[in-house]
Structure formats: structure tokens, C-alpha cells
Design an enzyme around this catalytic site. Sequence first.
Site, PDB file in Angstrom:
ATOM      1  N   ASP A  43       0.837  -1.198   0.000  1.00 18.52           N
ATOM      2  CA  ASP A  43       0.000   0.000   0.000  1.00 18.52           C
ATOM      3  C   ASP A  43       0.870   1.247   0.000  1.00 18.52           C
ATOM      4  OD1 ASP A  43      -2.959   1.056   0.797  1.00 18.52           O
ATOM      5  OD2 ASP A  43      -1.433   2.236   1.832  1.00 18.52           O
TER       6      ASP A  43
ATOM      7  N   TYR B  45       3.256   9.684  -0.609  1.00 23.91           N
ATOM      8  CA  TYR B  45       4.371   9.101   0.173  1.00 23.91           C
ATOM      9  C   TYR B  45       5.730   9.297  -0.521  1.00 23.91           C
ATOM     10  CZ  TYR B  45       0.546   6.452   2.440  1.00 23.91           C
ATOM     11  OH  TYR B  45      -0.612   6.079   3.078  1.00 23.91           O
TER      12      TYR B  45
ATOM     13  N   LYS C 220      -2.639   5.811  -4.283  1.00 23.61           N
ATOM     14  CA  LYS C 220      -3.731   6.749  -3.984  1.00 23.61           C
ATOM     15  C   LYS C 220      -3.498   8.080  -4.687  1.00 23.61           C
ATOM     16  CE  LYS C 220      -3.511   4.697   0.605  1.00 23.61           C
ATOM     17  NZ  LYS C 220      -2.087   4.532   0.938  1.00 23.61           N
TER      18      LYS C 220
ATOM     19  N   HIS D 201      -7.246   9.597  -1.881  1.00 22.31           N
ATOM     20  CA  HIS D 201      -6.560   9.585  -0.579  1.00 22.31           C
ATOM     21  C   HIS D 201      -7.407  10.217   0.534  1.00 22.31           C
ATOM     22  CE1 HIS D 201      -2.242   9.315   1.131  1.00 22.31           C
ATOM     23  NE2 HIS D 201      -3.130   9.063   2.063  1.00 22.31           N
TER      24      HIS D 201
HETATM   25  N1  LIG Z   1      -5.187   6.319   3.580  1.00 23.27           N
HETATM   26  C1  LIG Z   1      -4.598   7.066   4.483  1.00 23.27           C
HETATM   27  O1  LIG Z   1      -4.942   8.231   4.684  1.00 23.27           O
HETATM   28  C2  LIG Z   1      -3.490   6.475   5.300  1.00 23.27           C
HETATM   29  C3  LIG Z   1      -2.989   7.192   6.404  1.00 23.27           C
HETATM   30  C4  LIG Z   1      -1.973   6.608   7.141  1.00 23.27           C
HETATM   31  C5  LIG Z   1      -1.479   5.369   6.797  1.00 23.27           C
HETATM   32  N2  LIG Z   1      -1.964   4.700   5.702  1.00 23.27           N
HETATM   33  C6  LIG Z   1      -1.444   3.368   5.309  1.00 23.27           C
HETATM   34  O2  LIG Z   1      -1.486   2.506   6.443  1.00 23.27           O
HETATM   35  C7  LIG Z   1      -0.176   1.966   6.673  1.00 23.27           C
HETATM   36  C8  LIG Z   1       0.029   1.668   8.129  1.00 23.27           C
HETATM   37  O3  LIG Z   1      -0.188   2.822   8.919  1.00 23.27           O
HETATM   38  P1  LIG Z   1       0.970   3.641   9.658  1.00 23.27           P
HETATM   39  O4  LIG Z   1       2.224   3.411   8.946  1.00 23.27           O
HETATM   40  O5  LIG Z   1       0.502   5.037   9.813  1.00 23.27           O
HETATM   41  O6  LIG Z   1       0.976   3.042  11.112  1.00 23.27           O
HETATM   42  P2  LIG Z   1       0.981   1.599  11.843  1.00 23.27           P
HETATM   43  O7  LIG Z   1       1.168   0.504  10.861  1.00 23.27           O
HETATM   44  O8  LIG Z   1      -0.202   1.588  12.724  1.00 23.27           O
HETATM   45  O9  LIG Z   1       2.233   1.732  12.785  1.00 23.27           O
HETATM   46  C9  LIG Z   1       3.537   1.902  12.284  1.00 23.27           C
HETATM   47  C10 LIG Z   1       4.427   2.202  13.485  1.00 23.27           C
HETATM   48  O10 LIG Z   1       4.432   1.063  14.362  1.00 23.27           O
HETATM   49  C11 LIG Z   1       5.756   0.568  14.512  1.00 23.27           C
HETATM   50  N3  LIG Z   1       5.668  -0.902  14.516  1.00 23.27           N
HETATM   51  C12 LIG Z   1       5.291  -1.702  13.501  1.00 23.27           C
HETATM   52  N4  LIG Z   1       5.307  -2.997  13.884  1.00 23.27           N
HETATM   53  C13 LIG Z   1       5.729  -3.012  15.160  1.00 23.27           C
HETATM   54  C14 LIG Z   1       5.973  -4.051  16.103  1.00 23.27           C
HETATM   55  N5  LIG Z   1       5.797  -5.329  15.785  1.00 23.27           N
HETATM   56  N6  LIG Z   1       6.411  -3.704  17.343  1.00 23.27           N
HETATM   57  C15 LIG Z   1       6.586  -2.392  17.679  1.00 23.27           C
HETATM   58  N7  LIG Z   1       6.381  -1.377  16.828  1.00 23.27           N
HETATM   59  C16 LIG Z   1       5.946  -1.678  15.579  1.00 23.27           C
HETATM   60  C17 LIG Z   1       6.525   1.087  13.317  1.00 23.27           C
HETATM   61  O11 LIG Z   1       7.899   1.258  13.652  1.00 23.27           O
HETATM   62  P3  LIG Z   1       9.142   0.991  12.631  1.00 23.27           P
HETATM   63  O12 LIG Z   1       8.672   1.306  11.241  1.00 23.27           O
HETATM   64  O13 LIG Z   1      10.161   1.943  13.131  1.00 23.27           O
HETATM   65  O14 LIG Z   1       9.523  -0.443  12.802  1.00 23.27           O
HETATM   66  C18 LIG Z   1       5.859   2.444  13.081  1.00 23.27           C
HETATM   67  O15 LIG Z   1       6.373   3.415  13.966  1.00 23.27           O
HETATM   68  C19 LIG Z   1       0.740   3.054   6.114  1.00 23.27           C
HETATM   69  O16 LIG Z   1       2.062   2.609   5.941  1.00 23.27           O
HETATM   70  C20 LIG Z   1       0.006   3.418   4.864  1.00 23.27           C
HETATM   71  O17 LIG Z   1       0.259   2.462   3.859  1.00 23.27           O
HETATM   72  C21 LIG Z   1      -2.986   5.233   4.976  1.00 23.27           C
END
Ligand SMILES: NC(=O)c1ccc[n+]([C@@H]2O[C@H](COP(=O)([O-])OP(=O)(O)OC[C@H]3O[C@@H](n4cnc5c(N)ncnc54)[C@H](OP(=O)(O)O)[C@@H]3O)[C@@H](O)[C@H]2O)c1
Length: 278
Positions: A49, A54, A79, A112
Site C-alpha cells: 500500500d 508518500y 492513492k 486519498h
Molecule cells: N489512507 C490514508 O490516509 C493512510 C494514512 C496513514 C497510513 N496509511 C497506510 O497505512 C499503513 C500503516 O499505517 P501507519 O504506517 O501510519 O501506522 P501503523 O502501521 O499503525 O504503525 C507503524 C508504526 O508502528 C511501529 N511498529 C510496527 N510494527 C511493530 C511491532 N511489531 N512492534 C513495535 N512497533 C511496531 C513502526 O515502527 P518501525 O517502522 O520503526 O519499525 C511504526 O512506527 C501506512 O504505511 C500506509 O500504507 C494510509
Amino acid sequence: MIKSIEDTVILNNGVKMPQHGFGVYLITDEKKGCEAIDKALEVGYRAFDTAQFYENEALLGKILSESSVKRSELFITTKVANYNQGYDSTLSTAEQSLKNLHVDQLDLLLIHWPSKRYFFETWKAMERLYDEKMVRAIGVCNFEIHHLEELCAKANVKPVVDQVECHPYLTQQPIRDYVKKNNIAFESWSPLGRGAVLHDTVLGILAEKYNKSVAQIIIRWHLQKGNIVIPKSITPSRVEENSKVYDFSLDESEVKIIDALNKDKRTGDHPDVIWNQI
Ligand SMILES: NC(=O)c1ccc[n+]([C@@H]2O[C@H](COP(=O)([O-])OP(=O)(O)OC[C@H]3O[C@@H](n4cnc5c(N)ncnc54)[C@H](OP(=O)(O)O)[C@@H]3O)[C@@H](O)[C@H]2O)c1
């Protein structure tokens, strides 16, 4: 019940999408990005994704196209960025996304964020891209129920998915109910609450019970609820950890205990703010 990282959900246009994918927001460093995405492929992730916003489509495209995994096995989502919304710019920037990602067809293209001013023009362009088979499926992100109602009332093609912020502190039950009734798949972004949920005591107790990490408990909860889930990590050991959620299952009462952690607490913007802003 979901059994492996290869399992898919069938979208309302018949396209199959892996339920457990990999988010790449903030993965822009070439070396670290390569390590994380290579690890993701190695442990079985096939859905990725990204987004125009990004600024890592080209990095993801390079890594995926150089990997030994066939294009037909991958599911790539991107997106339309807020600054690219509108009919002509959606068409031209989608073409750029295809080039960046080294593909001739996208699996899923999403709006998005909802924009009161542009969402319908953007959607018309996405319907055209869908008709012309440049994308296999089209959907939205961050659409609240009233945005979906407005879109569905006018659209020729119904969105296949609504990707919204969702984690144990923001369970989004009203949107989940609405999309279920309307045959739109529910996808959770920031499924780990960007780390904010990882220190929760209740989740800690469940993690101890199953000898799993809190992140694994949360990902399992999403999957059991039927959410498409896309955790992000740039740390290879965590990428692997987040994939290992198929050797246990939460019982129904535990799923409900996690549901009850809801505080309607967001890490990101409320979509209605953006709706009026773009
Ligand atoms: N459509 C939208 O508006 C929108 C908005 C936000 C996100 N997204 C999508 O959703 C995806 C995921 O969301 P997100 O990246 O915001 O947040 P997330 O997946 O909820 O959390 C990512 C954070 O958690 C940490 N983490 C991951 N696995 C872990 C584990 N096993 N133990 C401890 N910490 C852990 C990561 O650290 P490290 O990376 O440092 O390991 C990072 O800081 C994004 O990458 C994107 O593709 C979409």
C-alpha cells in the site's frame, strides 16, 4: 476464519485482494526500504500500500520489479494525492504512478482524502481509468458515511473499499456497519495506531497469554474482524513478527474485550476537516 497471509477477500467487482498487506508510508530510505520490503516479500506479503503523497512509488516499484515474485502474484495499491485531485490531473498522475511502479495496470487506486470540491471529478476520472483497464479496482480512503452516500448516489462504479484509520482506540463501528451493508470492503490504516496502542495494559495481558507481541494481537484482531490490514514497519524483525499471526486465534470474548478499548481517538486528521479544506 483467515488461515494464512495468502488469504484474500473478494471485492465487490470480483477482484481478489490479500487481507493482510504491507503499508509503506514513511519508507523512503533506499537501503532500509529495500531491507524491509525484501523481508516483507520473503515472509509472504504480496499486497503493498503506497500513495502518490508518500513519494516512494518509484522505490517500491523498483524493489518489486527486481524481486523474484511475479507481477501476477502482487497486489499494488496507490492513492490520488490531495494536490492531484480533479479530472485531468487524476488521469495524468495515475499514468505517472504506473510508470513509477513499473506496472501497466494498478490493482487498486484510491482517493486519498475526500474533497467536497473535487471528489466527484476525481471519481469520474478513476471510473475512466477502470473502464480503460488501467486499474483493476477503484476505491476511497477516509470517507465518512455521508461522503460515501454522496459518492454512491452519483457514481457509475461503486467503490470496492473504504480505507480508514482503525485500531483498538478507534474501532469505527458505524462505518464498518455501513460498508458491510453496502458491500464495500473495510480496510484499516494505522492498524497499530502508529505505535500509540502498543502499551495498552489489556492488550499486554492478551499478548502474555498467547506468548505473542501486542502488535501481533492487534493484527490478529483486525483479521478476525474481517478488516483488510496493512501494518507498516521499516524494521525487518518487526516486518517478520507482524506476519506471524496465523498460529493462534483470539476467542470471541477477547475480540469483544479489544472492541471495548475504543475511545474514538484518532492519530490523524478528521476527514471532515480535509473535506472542506482541499
Ligand atoms: N489512507 C490514508 O490516509 C493512510 C494514512 C496513514 C497510513 N496509511 C497506510 O497505512 C499503513 C500503516 O499505517 P501507519 O504506517 O501510519 O501506522 P501503523 O502501521 O499503525 O504503525 C507503524 C508504526 O508502528 C511501529 N511498529 C510496527 N510494527 C511493530 C511491532 N511489531 N512492534 C513495535 N512497533 C511496531 C513502526 O515502527 P518501525 O517502522 O520503526 O519499525 C511504526 O512506527 C501506512 O504505511 C500506509 O500504507 C494510509
